[in-house]
Design an enzyme around this catalytic site. Sequence first.
Site, PDB file in Angstrom:
ATOM      1  N   ASP A  17      50.785 -28.412  -8.190  1.00 29.92           N
ATOM      2  CA  ASP A  17      50.785 -26.951  -8.107  1.00 29.92           C
ATOM      3  C   ASP A  17      52.059 -26.351  -8.715  1.00 29.92           C
ATOM      4  O   ASP A  17      53.131 -26.951  -8.655  1.00 29.92           O
ATOM      5  CB  ASP A  17      50.677 -26.533  -6.632  1.00 29.92           C
ATOM      6  N   THR A  63      36.783 -27.366  -8.086  1.00 26.31           N
ATOM      7  CA  THR A  63      35.515 -26.688  -8.404  1.00 26.31           C
ATOM      8  C   THR A  63      35.763 -25.168  -8.500  1.00 26.31           C
ATOM      9  O   THR A  63      35.176 -24.496  -9.331  1.00 26.31           O
ATOM     10  CB  THR A  63      34.448 -26.999  -7.325  1.00 26.31           C
ATOM     11  N   ASN A  65      38.463 -23.749  -9.566  1.00 29.44           N
ATOM     12  CA  ASN A  65      39.266 -23.384 -10.756  1.00 29.44           C
ATOM     13  C   ASN A  65      38.408 -22.844 -11.893  1.00 29.44           C
ATOM     14  O   ASN A  65      38.925 -22.207 -12.817  1.00 29.44           O
ATOM     15  CB  ASN A  65      40.103 -24.567 -11.254  1.00 29.44           C
TER      16      ASN A  65
HETATM   17  C1  FPP Z   1      47.972 -25.633 -10.515  1.00 30.43           C
HETATM   18  O1  FPP Z   1      49.028 -24.809 -10.977  1.00 30.43           O
HETATM   19  C2  FPP Z   1      47.543 -26.508 -11.548  1.00 30.43           C
HETATM   20  C3  FPP Z   1      46.283 -26.594 -12.075  1.00 30.43           C
HETATM   21  C4  FPP Z   1      45.145 -25.770 -11.636  1.00 30.43           C
HETATM   22  C5  FPP Z   1      45.990 -27.540 -13.153  1.00 30.43           C
HETATM   23  C6  FPP Z   1      46.679 -28.867 -13.021  1.00 30.43           C
HETATM   24  C7  FPP Z   1      46.670 -29.456 -14.366  1.00 30.43           C
HETATM   25  C8  FPP Z   1      47.652 -30.192 -14.915  1.00 30.43           C
HETATM   26  C9  FPP Z   1      48.884 -30.626 -14.242  1.00 30.43           C
HETATM   27  C10 FPP Z   1      47.533 -30.585 -16.333  1.00 30.43           C
HETATM   28  C11 FPP Z   1      46.485 -31.569 -16.620  1.00 30.43           C
HETATM   29  C12 FPP Z   1      46.393 -32.660 -15.688  1.00 30.43           C
HETATM   30  C13 FPP Z   1      45.620 -33.759 -15.821  1.00 30.43           C
HETATM   31  C14 FPP Z   1      45.442 -34.662 -14.691  1.00 30.43           C
HETATM   32  C15 FPP Z   1      44.928 -34.117 -17.058  1.00 30.43           C
HETATM   33  P1  FPP Z   1      48.756 -23.273 -11.065  1.00 30.43           P
HETATM   34  O2  FPP Z   1      48.190 -22.956 -12.398  1.00 30.43           O
HETATM   35  O3  FPP Z   1      47.906 -22.870  -9.905  1.00 30.43           O
HETATM   36  O4  FPP Z   1      50.201 -22.698 -10.931  1.00 30.43           O
HETATM   37  P2  FPP Z   1      50.594 -21.374 -10.160  1.00 30.43           P
HETATM   38  O5  FPP Z   1      50.222 -21.602  -8.725  1.00 30.43           O
HETATM   39  O6  FPP Z   1      52.050 -21.293 -10.374  1.00 30.43           O
HETATM   40  O7  FPP Z   1      49.837 -20.249 -10.781  1.00 30.43           O
END
Ligand code: FPP
Length: 234
Positions: A17, A63, A65
Amino acid sequence: MSEGKLKIPMHVGIILDGNGRWAKEKGMKRTAGHLAGYKNLKRISKYILNSGTKYLSVFAFSTENFNRPIEEVNYLMNLFIEGFNKDRKFFMKENIKVVFSGRREKLSQEVLHAMDKMMEETENNTNGVLNICLNYGGRAEIVDAVNKIIKDNKENITEEEFKKYLYRDLPDIDLMIRTSGEIRISNFMLWQISYAELYFPKCYFPDFNELEYDRAIEEYTKRDRRFGGTSKNE
Ligand code: FPP
């Protein structure tokens, strides 16, 4: 990491996160945070699986996202396609077996193909398992298991039998980490975290480096795990 009396968890879970906030604070687009998160995942999974931990599960895409802006979803899907295609070599070199958990529906053929190739090629690797939860939900996993059980005409099954119907045959999670300071589970591996120790570092995932992980292990070593029984120290 200094060895000594540190406890090594068999199965670690990480909710990746804070990518978006990491990027925003640097004046960059949220997508740059996802790229940095992906790069960090390679680095930290290598470190964790070389430290004696056998299983690492990460929450890459829930799911829910799919409800993010279409540009961000597309960016992540392309990152999965390019990353998995390019990094089969990396996971072969590190001898890491990569598996996926989640629903295949809603994922494009290209994403599924990149996932399948990664799983096939790394299948016999022996230096730990990286379980990437993609289009994953903890409740969905339990419901999908129940539906498979109904199809099999089973009755009165035990917890041990139930476990076999989950997406992957993995031991329970010992240490569950969520970066970025948020203190929530957000539908991550609900069955597997029943007795996990929870740890919430403040740093965003792209900054969750070896030093931060060592801190998590120091904290985990101090915890007195009772599994509903009495303390070993009492
Ligand atoms: C949450 O941070 C992260 C995600 C929804 C995506 C996670 C993806 C990766 C680390 C890259 C790809 C990974 C793999 C395993 C191929 P956020 O976007 O919710 O951050 P925020 O809470 O600061 O908005």
